[in-house]
Design an enzyme around this catalytic site. Structure first.
Site, PDB file in Angstrom:
ATOM      1  N   LYS A  88      48.635  45.214  36.181  1.00 57.93           N
ATOM      2  CA  LYS A  88      47.704  45.874  35.145  1.00 57.93           C
ATOM      3  C   LYS A  88      47.548  47.310  35.331  1.00 57.93           C
ATOM      4  O   LYS A  88      47.915  47.833  36.185  1.00 57.93           O
ATOM      5  CB  LYS A  88      46.467  44.937  35.473  1.00 57.93           C
TER       6      LYS A  88
ATOM      7  N   TYR B 264      45.745  36.776  26.079  1.00 54.85           N
ATOM      8  CA  TYR B 264      44.660  36.292  26.642  1.00 54.85           C
ATOM      9  C   TYR B 264      44.071  35.165  25.560  1.00 54.85           C
ATOM     10  O   TYR B 264      42.582  34.889  25.699  1.00 54.85           O
ATOM     11  CB  TYR B 264      43.943  37.259  26.942  1.00 54.85           C
TER      12      TYR B 264
ATOM     13  N   ARG C  12      51.323  33.123  42.164  1.00 56.64           N
ATOM     14  CA  ARG C  12      49.753  32.910  42.430  1.00 56.64           C
ATOM     15  C   ARG C  12      49.138  32.985  43.770  1.00 56.64           C
ATOM     16  O   ARG C  12      48.100  33.575  43.966  1.00 56.64           O
ATOM     17  CB  ARG C  12      49.398  31.685  41.645  1.00 56.64           C
TER      18      ARG C  12
ATOM     19  N   ARG D 274      45.750  41.127  45.577  1.00 55.62           N
ATOM     20  CA  ARG D 274      44.180  41.300  45.312  1.00 55.62           C
ATOM     21  C   ARG D 274      43.199  41.303  46.559  1.00 55.62           C
ATOM     22  O   ARG D 274      42.492  42.254  46.448  1.00 55.62           O
ATOM     23  CB  ARG D 274      43.637  40.245  44.283  1.00 55.62           C
TER      24      ARG D 274
ATOM     25  N   ASN E 140      41.700  43.681  38.553  1.00 59.30           N
ATOM     26  CA  ASN E 140      42.377  42.822  39.544  1.00 59.30           C
ATOM     27  C   ASN E 140      43.775  43.095  39.841  1.00 59.30           C
ATOM     28  O   ASN E 140      44.379  42.238  40.137  1.00 59.30           O
ATOM     29  CB  ASN E 140      41.981  41.536  39.622  1.00 59.30           C
TER      30      ASN E 140
ATOM     31  N   HIS F 211      48.600  40.273  37.039  1.00 57.87           N
ATOM     32  CA  HIS F 211      48.476  38.976  36.112  1.00 57.87           C
ATOM     33  C   HIS F 211      49.616  38.394  36.671  1.00 57.87           C
ATOM     34  O   HIS F 211      50.837  38.636  36.943  1.00 57.87           O
ATOM     35  CB  HIS F 211      48.599  39.275  34.763  1.00 57.87           C
TER      36      HIS F 211
ATOM     37  N   GLU G 284      54.610  33.144  27.925  1.00 62.73           N
ATOM     38  CA  GLU G 284      54.448  34.580  28.163  1.00 62.73           C
ATOM     39  C   GLU G 284      55.583  35.174  28.552  1.00 62.73           C
ATOM     40  O   GLU G 284      55.812  36.462  28.112  1.00 62.73           O
ATOM     41  CB  GLU G 284      53.495  34.638  29.645  1.00 62.73           C
TER      42      GLU G 284
HETATM   43  P1  IDP Z   1      43.660  34.905  36.825  1.00 66.23           P
HETATM   44  O1  IDP Z   1      43.939  36.231  36.507  1.00 66.23           O
HETATM   45  O2  IDP Z   1      43.321  34.766  38.259  1.00 66.23           O
HETATM   46  O3  IDP Z   1      44.390  33.905  36.113  1.00 66.23           O
HETATM   47  P2  IDP Z   1      41.726  34.018  34.720  1.00 66.23           P
HETATM   48  O4  IDP Z   1      40.446  33.389  35.063  1.00 66.23           O
HETATM   49  O5  IDP Z   1      42.898  33.325  33.875  1.00 66.23           O
HETATM   50  O6  IDP Z   1      42.096  34.691  36.284  1.00 66.23           O
HETATM   51  O7  IDP Z   1      41.223  35.358  33.882  1.00 66.23           O
HETATM   52  C1  IDP Z   1      41.988  36.142  33.383  1.00 66.23           C
HETATM   53  C2  IDP Z   1      41.546  37.690  33.519  1.00 66.23           C
HETATM   54  O8  IDP Z   1      40.218  37.915  32.873  1.00 66.23           O
HETATM   55  C3  IDP Z   1      41.476  37.919  34.938  1.00 66.23           C
HETATM   56  O9  IDP Z   1      42.553  38.452  35.906  1.00 66.23           O
HETATM   57  C4  IDP Z   1      40.517  39.182  34.962  1.00 66.23           C
HETATM   58  O10 IDP Z   1      41.065  40.433  34.641  1.00 66.23           O
HETATM   59  C5  IDP Z   1      39.744  38.611  33.493  1.00 66.23           C
HETATM   60  N1  IDP Z   1      38.344  37.904  34.016  1.00 66.23           N
HETATM   61  C6  IDP Z   1      38.013  36.599  34.423  1.00 66.23           C
HETATM   62  N2  IDP Z   1      36.863  36.317  34.738  1.00 66.23           N
HETATM   63  C7  IDP Z   1      36.224  37.508  34.357  1.00 66.23           C
HETATM   64  C8  IDP Z   1      34.750  37.789  34.691  1.00 66.23           C
HETATM   65  O11 IDP Z   1      33.955  36.984  34.922  1.00 66.23           O
HETATM   66  N3  IDP Z   1      34.382  39.112  34.403  1.00 66.23           N
HETATM   67  C9  IDP Z   1      35.499  40.026  33.996  1.00 66.23           C
HETATM   68  N4  IDP Z   1      36.752  39.681  33.821  1.00 66.23           N
HETATM   69  C10 IDP Z   1      37.153  38.579  33.931  1.00 66.23           C
HETATM   70 MG    MG Z   2      44.571  32.962  34.266  1.00 65.80          MG
END
Ligand code: IDP
Ligand code: MG
Length: 151
Positions: A9, A49, A85, A102, A112, A115, A126
């Site tokens: 990212k 997204y 993952r 992470r 974070n 992705h 994707e």
């Molecule tokens: P993941 O990346 O671990 O799969 P997801 O829940 O799919 O996590 O969320 C996608 C992305 O959205 C996360 O990687 C993060 O960048 C962002 N995100 C998810 N939840 C939050 C939140 O509560 N606050 C801010 N950003 C969030």
């Molecule tokens: Mg996700």
């Protein structure tokens, strides 16, 4: 054998962590079959997204992932989706285990670093969003038998 879509990212790129993040996947034994730097357009970010549309963090997420270049990777290996993952760790750095990408490099509750597709269906969709068929390189790693075993 699975292929999954990963991207470093914009915060990972800005912090100079492209190499170290890719190294984590390479050292694990994942094969790089696609690699490119690009800037996500707002429309691609929104497509990517779309499952999060309507959530409170969605506008900030779109702003974040379009804020600078990313480095997209197609990674291949046995159970590559689940393996990647695990290597990434929990969604936010403050919760992610040490040893994960992470967990080792981040502490933020919104940025974070990386992705990764979370299911075979997501990986298929994707990969098609980021790489044309001709951009994926189907090569045979010299140590394939030793690294991948029989699976
Ligand atoms: P993941 O990346 O671990 O799969 P997801 O829940 O799919 O996590 O969320 C996608 C992305 O959205 C996360 O990687 C993060 O960048 C962002 N995100 C998810 N939840 C939050 C939140 O509560 N606050 C801010 N950003 C969030
Ligand atoms: Mg996700």
């Amino acid at each position: 054998m699975e292929t999954t879509l990963i991207f470093v990212k914009p915060d990972g790129v800005q912090r100079g962590l492209i190499g170290r993040i890719i190294t984590k996947f390479e050292e694990k034994g994942l094969q790089i079959v696609g690699l490119k730097m690009m800037k996500l357009s707002e429309s691609l970010a929104k497509k990517h997204y779309s499952v999060h549309k309507g959530k409170p963090f969605y506008p900030g997420l779109i702003k974040y992932v379009t804020s600078g270049p990313i480095v997209a990777l197609a990674l291949r290996g046995p159970r590559a989706i689940e393996t990647c993952r695990k290597l990434m760790g929990a969604t936010f750095g403050y919760k992610a285990e040490p040893g994960t990408i992470r967990g080792d490099f981040g502490i933020s509750g919104s940025f974070n670093l990386v992705h990764g597709s979370d299911s075979p269906e997501a990986a298929k969709t994707e990969l098609a969003l980021y790489f044309g068929k001709k951009e994926l390189c189907d090569w045979k790693p010299a140590l394939m038998e030793q690294v991948f075993g029989s699976e």
